[in-house]
Scaffold this active site. Sequence first.
Site, mmCIF file in Angstrom:
data_model
loop_
_atom_site.group_PDB
_atom_site.id
_atom_site.type_symbol
_atom_site.label_atom_id
_atom_site.label_comp_id
_atom_site.label_asym_id
_atom_site.label_seq_id
_atom_site.Cartn_x
_atom_site.Cartn_y
_atom_site.Cartn_z
ATOM 1 N N THR A 29 0.821 -1.221 0.000
ATOM 2 C CA THR A 29 0.000 0.000 0.000
ATOM 3 C C THR A 29 0.852 1.267 0.000
ATOM 4 O O THR A 29 0.408 2.313 -0.479
ATOM 5 C CB THR A 29 -0.994 0.027 1.175
ATOM 6 O OG1 THR A 29 -0.276 0.030 2.422
ATOM 7 C CG2 THR A 29 -1.924 -1.164 1.131
ATOM 8 N N MET A 40 -3.329 5.068 0.232
ATOM 9 C CA MET A 40 -4.674 4.574 -0.090
ATOM 10 C C MET A 40 -4.809 3.125 0.377
ATOM 11 O O MET A 40 -5.362 2.283 -0.340
ATOM 12 C CB MET A 40 -4.878 4.631 -1.613
ATOM 13 C CG MET A 40 -5.055 6.019 -2.122
ATOM 14 S SD MET A 40 -6.662 6.628 -1.581
ATOM 15 C CE MET A 40 -6.510 8.309 -2.020
ATOM 16 N N HIS A 41 -4.322 2.878 1.602
ATOM 17 C CA HIS A 41 -4.237 1.490 2.096
ATOM 18 C C HIS A 41 -5.500 0.672 1.796
ATOM 19 O O HIS A 41 -5.460 -0.329 1.086
ATOM 20 C CB HIS A 41 -4.024 1.487 3.612
ATOM 21 C CG HIS A 41 -2.885 2.297 4.100
ATOM 22 N ND1 HIS A 41 -1.588 1.977 3.833
ATOM 23 C CD2 HIS A 41 -2.843 3.432 4.864
ATOM 24 C CE1 HIS A 41 -0.777 2.852 4.421
ATOM 25 N NE2 HIS A 41 -1.518 3.753 5.042
ATOM 26 N N ASP A 42 -6.617 1.101 2.385
ATOM 27 C CA ASP A 42 -7.834 0.273 2.322
ATOM 28 C C ASP A 42 -8.451 0.247 0.924
ATOM 29 O O ASP A 42 -9.162 -0.702 0.569
ATOM 30 C CB ASP A 42 -8.873 0.801 3.324
ATOM 31 C CG ASP A 42 -8.397 0.660 4.757
ATOM 32 O OD1 ASP A 42 -7.528 -0.195 5.020
ATOM 33 O OD2 ASP A 42 -8.900 1.416 5.613
#
Length: 309
Positions: A194, A237-239
């Site tokens: 990520t 924008m991990h998720d």
Amino acid sequence: MRRAIVIDTDPGQDDAVAILLALALGERFDLRAITAVAGNVAVAQTAANARRIVELAGHPGLAVHAGCAAPLVLKLETAEFVCGPDGLDGAGLPPPALPPAGGHGVDTLVALLRAAAPASVTLCMLGPLTNLALALRLAPDIGPRIDQVVLMGGAMGLGNMTPAAEYNIYADPHAAAVVLGAGLRVTLIGLHLTLTAIASHAQVARIGALATRAGRAVHGMLTRPRAGGLGSVGHPMHDVCVIGFLAWPELFTGRDCFVEVETGAGPLRGRTTIDWHGRLRQPANAHVLDRIDAAPFFDRAIDALARLP
Ligand code: RIB
Ligand code: CA
């Protein structure tokens, strides 16, 4: 065919964008419910935030259920230092018009899965894994109803909460150990991936130019002042990678691995030992993604977000 999904989440700005992306891609995803969990902020606030997001996206009828208020064993450690006091700093959204739906998030997961066909529901896990772990302990019969679990958590290198651990796994390592030990089909998207999906200033500006309510809210969240920039030039924008992987798997690579979570309370708490080279000779319990082709991911995500009001 549309994929049936449930999003379990602790919004959180990147959770919010992930939910918006799933709703924007309605031709691909049949979002059955959202379950909120304590994480970035307390669960009453994460549930309220999820409602704010579904209302923003023009889906006020989508059920949001509040789940666990604390990790299975440890004390809750929130992350206002990243997300701001209400978890959605910068969004400029009003409080939700409606309260969360009745029924605990864990009971909702169990009921929804029991009513589903075998291997038919994908669980998108965007926060600490407490709700799913508890559901699996409460109702082990739900396992075969789950098609797959795609989770954002862990790291093959340094963590972001401690040198050893990524936040979602650090927050509830025992829950992560339960989920990884449940014999489910799990895809793990960690920080090592990520942190290569950082929205650049140019990409954030494209979102700001959308001239929609959703575009304004996302732009506000991604440009909010963050102490020290939190170590990156753009916004992680991990998720969002969870939804991106389900929508566009061809943009990702990975391999099946054995993953173990450190549940001790010491400095390694929440560390994910990812046996990328199979040195431990243990059976794989997760498909670990290692790369994303970030440029088309952002192009497609921004095009999709542009469809929202
Ligand atoms: O480490 C990244 C994760 O924790 C994401 O789920 C994000 O929402 C954060 O708080
Ligand atoms: Ca999250």
